[in-house]
Motif scaffolding. Structure first.
Motif, PDB file in Angstrom:
ATOM      1  N   VAL A   1      41.923  39.585  35.956  1.00  0.00           N
ATOM      2  CA  VAL A   1      40.493  39.868  36.013  1.00  0.00           C
ATOM      3  C   VAL A   1      39.936  39.916  34.595  1.00  0.00           C
ATOM      4  O   VAL A   1      40.495  40.581  33.732  1.00  0.00           O
ATOM      5  N   PHE A   2      38.828  39.190  34.378  1.00  0.00           N
ATOM      6  CA  PHE A   2      38.167  39.184  33.075  1.00  0.00           C
ATOM      7  C   PHE A   2      36.674  39.331  33.278  1.00  0.00           C
ATOM      8  O   PHE A   2      36.126  38.865  34.284  1.00  0.00           O
ATOM      9  N   THR A   3      36.009  39.954  32.318  1.00  0.00           N
ATOM     10  CA  THR A   3      34.549  39.955  32.339  1.00  0.00           C
ATOM     11  C   THR A   3      34.090  38.608  31.795  1.00  0.00           C
ATOM     12  O   THR A   3      34.842  37.915  31.094  1.00  0.00           O
TER      13      THR A   3
ATOM     14  N   GLY B   1      29.521  44.832  34.393  1.00  0.00           N
ATOM     15  CA  GLY B   1      28.831  43.564  34.597  1.00  0.00           C
ATOM     16  C   GLY B   1      29.600  42.642  35.521  1.00  0.00           C
ATOM     17  O   GLY B   1      30.441  43.073  36.304  1.00  0.00           O
ATOM     18  N   ARG B   2      29.301  41.364  35.434  1.00  0.00           N
ATOM     19  CA  ARG B   2      30.000  40.405  36.263  1.00  0.00           C
ATOM     20  C   ARG B   2      31.321  39.992  35.635  1.00  0.00           C
ATOM     21  O   ARG B   2      31.500  39.997  34.421  1.00  0.00           O
ATOM     22  N   GLY B   3      32.242  39.623  36.500  1.00  0.00           N
ATOM     23  CA  GLY B   3      33.555  39.208  36.036  1.00  0.00           C
ATOM     24  C   GLY B   3      34.113  38.139  36.949  1.00  0.00           C
ATOM     25  O   GLY B   3      33.427  37.652  37.851  1.00  0.00           O
TER      26      GLY B   3
ATOM     27  N   ILE C   1      33.110  38.172  40.647  1.00  0.00           N
ATOM     28  CA  ILE C   1      33.014  39.516  41.200  1.00  0.00           C
ATOM     29  C   ILE C   1      32.062  40.373  40.360  1.00  0.00           C
ATOM     30  O   ILE C   1      31.692  39.999  39.237  1.00  0.00           O
ATOM     31  N   THR C   2      31.701  41.511  40.921  1.00  0.00           N
ATOM     32  CA  THR C   2      30.896  42.495  40.195  1.00  0.00           C
ATOM     33  C   THR C   2      31.810  43.647  39.806  1.00  0.00           C
ATOM     34  O   THR C   2      32.512  44.202  40.643  1.00  0.00           O
ATOM     35  N   ILE C   3      31.825  43.987  38.524  1.00  0.00           N
ATOM     36  CA  ILE C   3      32.639  45.096  38.035  1.00  0.00           C
ATOM     37  C   ILE C   3      31.742  46.089  37.304  1.00  0.00           C
ATOM     38  O   ILE C   3      30.558  45.828  37.113  1.00  0.00           O
TER      39      ILE C   3
END
Length: 211
Positions: A159-161, A205-207, A200-202
């Motif tokens: 998972v990355f922003t 912010g978005r990622g 995805i939303t984290i």
């Protein structure tokens, strides 16, 4: 970096001092110094070769300057379509034809119904996606060799922003470092369609989650 939806920001980057821009190293093709190049020719074969040369020039120019978005009028006043030394400028109608050719190739997206502003992609979204996905796989392999977990969730997925992908230290040597968010999202959407990633939303912010 040009944020998605922030056209003023993108346009602002384009309205820089062109004296400075021209000082940057760019190898203009021989056609750019040939006056008839700035008039689209009526002969079909000649015009196709001319449009191919213009498309190549636009993509090379924007790639060098990492240009993401501009208006047709701004483009006409830039060195890209305006050779001050020759006193030749490609007419707006001809610029529209060149840009439409780029759209057909998947390198351009109009940002409004009037076709007055556009997003330029010197790599198509699926090409950017392939580069990003290859980088992510390389990161995963390096992490496994170091016996380090690559996922924040403890699973097999990374998972990355969006910020990490385009502004993080780990991507500084990658071509997509500094890529504008609008193009990045299109690249990730291409990966999402291939079931290789999910936007995805984290919390910050978005990622994106890679599979």
């Amino acid at each position: 970096m040009c944020r998605s939806g922030d056209r003023k920001s993108c346009a602002g980057r384009f309205r820089v001092s062109w004296a400075t821009t021209m000082a940057m190293s760019f190898e203009w093709p021989w056609q750019y110094r040939f006056p008839p190049f700035f008039t689209l020719q009526p002969n079909v074969d000649t015009r196709q070769k001319q449009l191919a040369a213009w498309c190549s020039l636009v993509l090379s120019f924007c790639r060098l300057h990492k240009q993401c978005s501009m208006t047709v009028m701004e483009a006409q006043e830039s060195p890209l379509f305006n050779n001050v030394k020759l006193q030749r400028k490609l007419p707006v109608e001809s610029i529209q034809i060149v840009l439409e050719e780029l759209r057909k190739k998947g390198n351009l997206e109009w940002l409004d119904k009037n076709k007055s502003s556009f997003l330029i992609m010197w790599r198509r979204p699926e090409e950017w996606g392939k580069l990003i996905y290859q980088w992510e796989n390389n990161q995963k392999e390096r992490s496994l060799l170091r016996n380090v977990k690559v996922s924040r969730s403890g699973q097999n997925n990374s998972v990355f922003t969006l910020y990490e992908l385009t502004n993080g230290e780990d991507t500084e040597d990658e071509e997509f470092h500094g890529l504008d968010e609008a193009t990045l999202l299109r690249a990730l959407q291409a990966l999402q369609q291939e079931h290789k990633a999910e936007i995805i939303t984290i919390s910050d912010g978005r990622g994106v989650k890679f599979f």
